[in-house]
Structures are given as C-alpha cells and as structure tokens.
Scaffold this active site. Structure first.
Site, PDB file in Angstrom:
ATOM      1  N   GLU A  57       0.811  -1.225   0.000  1.00 20.88           N
ATOM      2  CA  GLU A  57       0.000   0.000   0.000  1.00 20.88           C
ATOM      3  C   GLU A  57       0.841   1.271   0.000  1.00 20.88           C
ATOM      4  O   GLU A  57       0.409   2.305  -0.489  1.00 20.88           O
ATOM      5  CB  GLU A  57      -0.960   0.005   1.190  1.00 20.88           C
ATOM      6  N   PHE A  65     -11.720  -7.141  13.916  1.00 19.28           N
ATOM      7  CA  PHE A  65     -10.644  -7.598  13.041  1.00 19.28           C
ATOM      8  C   PHE A  65     -10.283  -6.507  12.027  1.00 19.28           C
ATOM      9  O   PHE A  65     -11.156  -5.962  11.363  1.00 19.28           O
ATOM     10  CB  PHE A  65     -11.080  -8.878  12.301  1.00 19.28           C
ATOM     11  N   GLN A  66      -9.019  -6.199  11.924  1.00 13.42           N
ATOM     12  CA  GLN A  66      -8.491  -5.169  11.032  1.00 13.42           C
ATOM     13  C   GLN A  66      -9.110  -3.787  11.257  1.00 13.42           C
ATOM     14  O   GLN A  66      -9.238  -2.999  10.334  1.00 13.42           O
ATOM     15  CB  GLN A  66      -8.636  -5.593   9.564  1.00 13.42           C
ATOM     16  N   LYS A 118     -17.683  -0.701   6.014  1.00 13.82           N
ATOM     17  CA  LYS A 118     -18.149  -1.700   5.058  1.00 13.82           C
ATOM     18  C   LYS A 118     -19.670  -1.683   4.909  1.00 13.82           C
ATOM     19  O   LYS A 118     -20.199  -1.809   3.798  1.00 13.82           O
ATOM     20  CB  LYS A 118     -17.677  -3.083   5.519  1.00 13.82           C
ATOM     21  N   MET A 166      24.270   8.613   2.008  1.00 18.00           N
ATOM     22  CA  MET A 166      24.131   9.919   2.640  1.00 18.00           C
ATOM     23  C   MET A 166      24.497   9.837   4.116  1.00 18.00           C
ATOM     24  O   MET A 166      25.133  10.734   4.671  1.00 18.00           O
ATOM     25  CB  MET A 166      22.700  10.450   2.460  1.00 18.00           C
TER      26      MET A 166
HETATM   27  C1  LIG Z   1      12.460   5.591   5.213  1.00 25.74           C
HETATM   28  C2  LIG Z   1      13.749   6.244   5.545  1.00 25.74           C
HETATM   29  N1  LIG Z   1      14.595   5.679   6.428  1.00 25.74           N
HETATM   30  C3  LIG Z   1      15.777   6.252   6.710  1.00 25.74           C
HETATM   31  C4  LIG Z   1      16.136   7.443   6.116  1.00 25.74           C
HETATM   32  C5  LIG Z   1      17.481   8.107   6.456  1.00 25.74           C
HETATM   33  N2  LIG Z   1      18.320   8.158   5.258  1.00 25.74           N
HETATM   34  C6  LIG Z   1      18.403   9.249   4.465  1.00 25.74           C
HETATM   35  S1  LIG Z   1      19.360   8.996   3.125  1.00 25.74           S
HETATM   36  C7  LIG Z   1      19.718   7.427   3.588  1.00 25.74           C
HETATM   37  C8  LIG Z   1      20.610   6.560   2.755  1.00 25.74           C
HETATM   38  C9  LIG Z   1      19.985   6.174   1.486  1.00 25.74           C
HETATM   39  O1  LIG Z   1      20.787   5.185   0.916  1.00 25.74           O
HETATM   40  P1  LIG Z   1      20.716   4.905  -0.638  1.00 25.74           P
HETATM   41  O2  LIG Z   1      19.333   4.673  -1.070  1.00 25.74           O
HETATM   42  O3  LIG Z   1      21.688   3.818  -0.965  1.00 25.74           O
HETATM   43  O4  LIG Z   1      21.161   6.289  -1.273  1.00 25.74           O
HETATM   44  P2  LIG Z   1      22.607   6.975  -1.326  1.00 25.74           P
HETATM   45  O5  LIG Z   1      22.642   8.014  -0.255  1.00 25.74           O
HETATM   46  O6  LIG Z   1      23.630   5.914  -1.124  1.00 25.74           O
HETATM   47  O7  LIG Z   1      22.663   7.585  -2.681  1.00 25.74           O
HETATM   48  C10 LIG Z   1      19.072   7.112   4.779  1.00 25.74           C
HETATM   49  C11 LIG Z   1      19.198   5.813   5.477  1.00 25.74           C
HETATM   50  C12 LIG Z   1      15.207   8.009   5.224  1.00 25.74           C
HETATM   51  N3  LIG Z   1      15.433   9.181   4.625  1.00 25.74           N
HETATM   52  N4  LIG Z   1      14.040   7.390   4.930  1.00 25.74           N
END
Ligand SMILES: Cc1ncc(C[n+]2csc(CCOP(=O)(O)OP(=O)(O)O)c2C)c(N)n1
Ligand SMILES: [Mg+2]
Lengths: 590, 176
Positions: A49, A111-112, A161, A486
């Site tokens: 979803e 439920f749900q 529902k 990042m």
């Molecule tokens: C759902 C979620 N969890 C954690 C983060 C924290 N976060 C921001 S950028 C990042 C790394 C993303 O890794 P990747 O997709 O490999 O991208 P890259 O930075 O390596 O290009 C994380 C963990 C986030 N923004 N969103």
C-alpha cells in the site's frame, strides 16, 4: 436512481475525473472493489500500500491532477500513512479511500480495525469518516475540492463496510452544497501588498527570486518566466521547484540550500531583496535561520497564511495563489517603474554590478567533479549528465532519497516544469520506484527515468512487479555505492569516519537477477566506460521496466554542503570545486 | 498565571472528532493549552471553544493561523485580556469543622460564593467570577484545607465598551 454506497463511491470518483486508482483490496473495502469491474477506472494493483500512495503522488506531481489511492482497513490504512505524510509535507494533491470495519463494530477492536481518521489527522489536510451512504457523493466531491484548492494536500475518506453496502439515492452536489463552512482559501493578493512589493522590487539593488514548489502547484511557471525576465531578477529553484524555471536560462541560478550550488546559496546570502514565491524557508534551505540572507528585505507569497512569518518575518507578506500574485506583481512593477520614472530600474549600476558579481561566482565556483579513472566505477555525476544528454528534453526524472537524489537535482538540467518528482519534505526512502510508476501512468507519452539509491531501491522494489504486470515501462538507474551513502557521508565528515550500520553490499541482492525475477530487464554497468551503451539499450526498451545497476564510486560525496545548523556563509564547496577555483583564479592573476 | 496569556474564542463545526483535531494540532505544533472549554452555541451546527493559550509557548499568530487551517474551524476571535470579559466557575470542597466553619462561610459571603453542599465537617462551595478572584479565594481556602477542587476553565466574550472584538486576520490582510 438507487445505488449502493460502493457504486456511489466509484461513480463519484469517475465524476471527479478520476482515470486511475492505485490500490490493493481487502475485507473492509471488498464491496467497493466489485463495481470497479464495471467502471471506467483503471485500477493498478500495487504490491504494497505504500506503493499505492507514492504512485498516486507521482501521478499528481507529473500531471497536476490529484492522485487516487484505495486500500483496505487496518494494515492497509497504516501501510499508506508514510505516503500520506510525504504528500502532506510536499503539498501533493491526493485522495485516499480506506475501507473501515462496519459502523457498529467501530471501537470494539474488530478484526483489522484501526482508528484511521485518528492516525491520519496530522498527516492529511482533512479526513472524513463516512457515516451514511447518502453522504458519499458530497464527501467525495468535498475531498477532491479540499485536496486540490488552496494549498494542495492529501485527504482521506474512510468508509465503513456496511456503508458501502447500504443503499442511497444518487445525486451530484454543487459546490454550494458543500458542508465546508470553515474552508475558504484566499487566492487574490491584496492590492496594497502588491504595491508595496512592487516598490521594493523597483528599488532593489541585489534582488533574488526564491522560487519554491508552490510555483508548480499554482501552475505559475510561465508567470514566473515573464516576471523574472521582465524585471531581470535571478531565480533560484528549490528542491521542490526544480524545473519551474529552466536551468539553462541565463537568470537561473539553480538549487539553493544544504546541497545547493555556491552561486545560488551565496546570492541569497548577499541579496538585499528576497522574493520568496511559494517557498517555505525550509531548514534545508535556510541553514541557521538567524544568519540566512541577513541583509535582505523579504517579500513572501504563499497561499497558506501560516507559512508567512512561520520562520522569517516578511516585510511584505502576501497571501495568494502564486500565479495570480506573480501576474499582479509583474503589472505592478511596470506601473511602479513608470510612476517613479525608473522604467529602466533593472539597468541601474547596482543591478549591473549584481549581475556581474553573480557571473563571477558562477565562473569561480561552478558545479564540477573529478572524473573517474578508466576502468574504475563511474562517478554518479557522470551517470546523470550522460543520462540527461541521452534523453528527451521533457523526460520526467524521479528520485529516491539520499546522495543520488542530491546529485540528480544538482546535475540534471531541467528544461520544463513537472519533469522532477521527488520526496523533499519528508525525505522518504523508497519513494522512487512507485512514484516513477505513477508518473508514467499519468504521462505515458513521456520517458520516465528514476535515479534511485541501492538502499532506497530495496524498500519498494516490489512495485517493479506491478510495472511489469501493467506494462508500465519505467526505467530505473540505481546508483549503487553499496552504502546508505548519505548517512555514510555524515559519518565520514562529522563522526570521524566511524561507519556505523551503513554498509549494504554491491552484490547482495543481485539487482540484475532480482529485476529479471520481477519480469523487467536488468542491466549492469561496472565501469565509467560503459555508461552510454547501457543507457542506449535501456532507452530502447519500451514494453517493460528496466533497471540499470550502475556501480559507482562509494567514496564520492555530495558537495557543496552547508553542515546542518550552520550558516550558509560556511558553505563547504569540496575538493573538486576548490581545485577549479584555484586554477581559474591563478589564470586570472596572470 | 501571568498576563502573557491570550484567549482564543474559536467557532468550530459541531462534528465528531473536532476537539481531537484541535488538541492534536496543539500538541503536534508544540503549542501549550492552559485551559480549554468546549460548549454548544445558539447555532446547533457550531460549538465554541474557549482556549487560553500561553503565548510564550509560540507566537500567537502561528497558533491562530495553524488553527484556522483546520477545515472544521469556522472563525477565530482573539481576545486579549483587556478586551474580554472572562469568567470561570469553581466547585471547591473545603475542611470546615466546628471552629473554622463560620470563618469559611464568612469568606464565601465576602467573595459572593455559595455553599452548595454541607457535610459534618466539610462544605462544598460554588464560586463564579473572574479567574483572578477565584485564584485569590483558592489561596485563602488553602489554610483551611481544600479537599477537592474543580475549576471549569475560562469562558470569555468580548467587552462591549470597546466595540466589536478585534479579529486578528488569519489571511494576512487587515480585517475590520
Ligand atoms: C524511510 C527512511 N529511512 C531512513 C532514512 C534516512 N536516510 C536518508 S538517506 C539514507 C541513505 C539512502 O541510501 P541509498 O538509497 O543507498 O542512497 P545513497 O545516499 O547511497 O545515494 C538514509 C538511510 C530516510 N530518509 N528514509
Ligand atoms: Mg547507496
């Protein structure tokens, strides 16, 4: 005409202009899924979803029309909360329909059962729990109205529902039938405010337009072009406004903020008039607020009154639709210039010096990076630049969240509005694949490429199955650095290179095999030398999704960077730009 | 409570969940509610919330603007203390045995309160009035021993002498 609530719901969606619904059925929404079979709606069955929500967002970003998602009660509803929050932060018009347990069962831990309206109150513009089938057309019409007017945003309609099964007498409401006594968005700018703003604009010596996502929401790109070119004011486009003003236009300074380019960041810092149009002084743009554009007077246009004065007090606050306000401003500036006998206000010496100063910054601090060594992994920036060169002007670019997102925004040359789809405010990893799917459904005539991270891709990759099944030929470039890059960058720069839980793996999963298992075409680029051939191949595939696993240099960092919480004056341009600066300033001295 | 409070008189739709939306907004945006009274109005479609906010917790303007964004909020009047008639009701059960009972009754009379229930060594007092008066009375009763105290929170209407309430505009334009 007697209809069931479910039939009335589907007919209401059709009447509101819905063509596509992204969703996944379940017990409480079952009655609503039956009349879908006989409707004009295209239903796209997602695999999670959250994907339905992001796909609806991608659709809305690319088309300007509200995205529609439909899910069941309980876990279906909670799974879409992330996407609702994402849409709320980025003001994306979206209508989410959720099933709910029968009215009499609400409150019994059936439920749900989940308190969907309660859970989503703070991540939707508004939500409704339907308690009578007779209300369905009115509430659906209100939902679309609220989602798409004023500051757009996601709304949610929760339908028990038994209400879906109950009978009602069909009707279609007029706007005057709406039961929304407290909802009156103000769109027209106040003439006195416009006149004050025009005066500041004519008098300004170092003005900058700070264009935000509101430009796109208000369909104000053309108005902005007219305004900026007539008054010769440079424009920065925020992460949410990329494409709202074409990057290659001489007045375009590109993206400001934490990873903005030197000129955009510095021009704001040094300006004497900041014209904020549909932007909200986000902390990723301002850095340390007290040090942001310290010498600037501020004109702030936003349709949401609460944005005015929230972060920075504006000298001239204007509550209005961006397009209407910009059109009025364009007129008023011309009037004001005539009145003040300054019809060439943009040709004064200070304005001329300002333009020169900006050109000098651009010359000294352009966006440059070190090219990769032959045979070694590609530089992410090179992948993006090559992709840009090999795709049509109006290609829609989608991004995940992380380093790859910033590189995409920095190095892609945007030439048209509505060609950039990303998660700005919430920064939701996993956004790209489903959002690309939604964008492609909305704009099947366009090429849609997503730049995704290896970490992000793993969060919602299952929607490639959806894309294959529904024959939605999206293209995904994974910038595979084997890291949560990042986060790795922050650990490198601010935690003494102590890497904690950021290593993924370049090979696990095998993105090529995984894609093929999902019915798509998987390709891999091991070194910087093979970028073009592979993009060529990917571009030629038009009947199924393609994923390219670009192996990139894991050590590459996003620059420039303003460290979090610091002043934008403390921008760090990084080694490549610094080296360029040394080289050109030496040449200049000779 | 300091003078830095403000009273917001908020007209909302009389629908399920509206109070929850208002209080959720306050907590999400980090605003503090000092007191909140919800009651029906003469129009069955509308209810009035009288919210006393601590303006130091956030700029008042942000609070009213964010509140006004709630679809169910119809109108907000901001009443500053000098422009409002504010009243509050208190019910108070106080220790009042043989020796102190007459003193307590005397004070109740001076403050124009009412004894609404009498037990063998306690009385329950009802008092309506300006919040500051209730504060003062409460202070006095402490020495006798307050057993139970329930204050209603403030209700407020604009003062008539100063004309219509100054409605702080929530649209950024000047409203009169
Ligand atoms: C759902 C979620 N969890 C954690 C983060 C924290 N976060 C921001 S950028 C990042 C790394 C993303 O890794 P990747 O997709 O490999 O991208 P890259 O930075 O390596 O290009 C994380 C963990 C986030 N923004 N969103
Ligand atoms: Mg990565």
């Amino acid at each position: 005409m007697k209809l069931t609530g479910a039939q009335a719901l589907i007919r209401s969606l059709e009447t509101c202009g819905t063509e596509v619904v992204f969703g996944l059925p379940g017990g409480a929404i079952l009655p609503v899924y039956d009349p879908i079979i006989d409707s004009s709606l295209r239903h796209i069955l997602v695999r999670h979803e959250q994907g339905a929500g992001h796909a609806a967002e991608g659709y809305a970003h690319a088309t300007g029309r509200p995205g529609v998602a439909m899910v069941t009660s309980g876990p279906g509803a909670t799974n879409i909360v992330t996407a609702l929050c994402d849409a709320y932060m980025d003001s994306v018009p979206m209508v989410c329909i959720t099933g709910q347990v029968p009215l009499a069962a609400i409150g019994t831990d059936a439920f749900q059962e989940a308190d969907t309206t309660g859970i989503t109150t703070s991540v939707t513009k508004h939500n409704w729990l339907v308690t009578s089938a007779q209300d369905i057309p009115r509430i659906v019409a209100e939902a679309f109205h609220v989602a798409t007017t004023g500051r757009p945003g996601p709304v949610l309609v929760d339908i028990p529902k038994d209400i879906s099964n109950a009978e009602m007498e069909w009707y279609w409401p007029e706007e005057s039938d709406f039961d929304l006594p407290g909802y009156r968005p103000n769109l027209r700018p106040h003439p006195r405010m416009i006149a004050q703003a025009a005066k500041l604009i004519v008098e300004a010596e170092r003005p900058v337009i700070y264009a935000g996502g509101g430009i796109l929401k208000a369909r104000a790109s053309e108005a902005l072009m007219e305004f900026a070119t007539r008054s010769k004011i440079p424009v920065v486009t925020t992460l949410m406004a990329r494409g709202a003003f074409p990057d290659e236009h001489p007045l375009c300074l590109g993206m400001p903020g934490m990873h903005g380019n030197y000129t955009a960041v510095t021009a704001i810092q040094k300006c004497d008039l900041l014209i904020a149009l549909g932007s909200r002084f986000d902390d990723r743009v301002t850095g340390k607020v007290s040090a942001f554009a310290p010498n600037a007077k501020v004109i702030h246009v936003d349709v949401d009154p609460a944005e005015l004065g929230k972060v920075r007090v504006a000298e001239v606050p204007i509550v209005a639709d961006c397009r209407l306000a910009i059109e009025e401003l364009t007129r008023a500036v011309a009037d004001q210039a005539i009145k003040a006998d300054r019809e060439d206000f943009w040709a004064t010496t200070p304005r001329h010096n300002w333009a020169e100063q900006i050109a000098r910054w651009q010359h000294l601090y352009p966006m440059v990076y070190e090219p990769s060594e032959p045979g070694l992994p590609a530089k992410p920036q090179a992948v993006i630049e090559t992709l840009r060169a090999m795709t049509p002007d109006d290609t829609i670019l989608v991004a995940g969240v992380g380093q790859h997102q910033m590189w995409a925004s920095q190095y892609w040359k945007f030439r048209h509005p509505y060609t950039w789809v990303n998660s700005g405010g919430l920064g939701t990893m996993g956004f790209a694949v489903p959002a690309a799917l939604g964008a492609k459904v909305g704009r099947p005539d366009r090429m849609v490429w997503a730049i995704d991270g290896d970490g992000c891709f793993q969060m919602t990759a299952q929607e490639i199955v959806t894309a294959t099944m529904e024959q939605i030929p999206i293209k995904i470039a994974i910038l595979n650095n084997a890291y949560l890059g990042m986060v790795r960058q922050w650990q490198e720069m601010f935690y003494e290179e102590r890497y904690s839980e950021v290593y993924l793996s370049p090979d696990l999963p095998d993105y090529v095999k995984w894609t093929e298992a999902m019915g798509g075409v998987g390709l891999r680029v091991e070194s910087g030398d093979d970028i073009e051939n592979t993009i060529d191949k990917a571009n030629s595939i038009n009947d199924r999704p393609v994923v390219v696993d670009f192996r990139i240099d894991a050590k590459e960092k996003v620059f420039p960077m303003v460290p979090a919480g610091q002043s934008n004056d403390d921008i760090v341009v990084g080694p490549a730009i610094e080296a360029h600066f040394e080289a050109v300033s030496k040449k200049g001295n000779r | 409570m300091s003078q830095k409070h403000h009273v917001l008189s908020v007209l909302v739709e009389n629908k399920a969940g509206v109070l929850a939306r208002v209080s959720a907004l306050f907590s999400r945006r980090g605003f503090n509610i000092y007191s909140l009274v919800a009651a029906p109005t003469d129009d069955p479609r509308l209810s009035r919330l009288t919210i006393v906010v601590d303006v130091e917790s956030a700029p008042l303007e942000q609070i009213t603007k964010q509140l006004f964004k709630l679809i169910n909020v119809v109108k907000i009047s901001e009443l500053s203390p000098d422009q409002a008639i504010e009243r509050e009701l208190a019910l108070m059960t106080v220790q009042a045995d043989g020796t102190s009972r007459s003193q307590v009754m005397e004070l109740v009379a001076i403050f124009e309160g009412k004894i609404v229930d009498v037990g063998s060594d306690q009385v329950t007092i009802m008092m309506a009035g300006e919040p500051a008066k209730l504060d003062g009375f409460e202070q006095l009763m402490r020495s006798y021993g307050i057993v139970d105290l329930q204050r209603s929170g403030r209700v407020a209407l604009p003062r008539l002498e100063v004309g219509r309430p100054r409605l702080r505009s929530v649209t950024g334009q000047v409203a009169n």
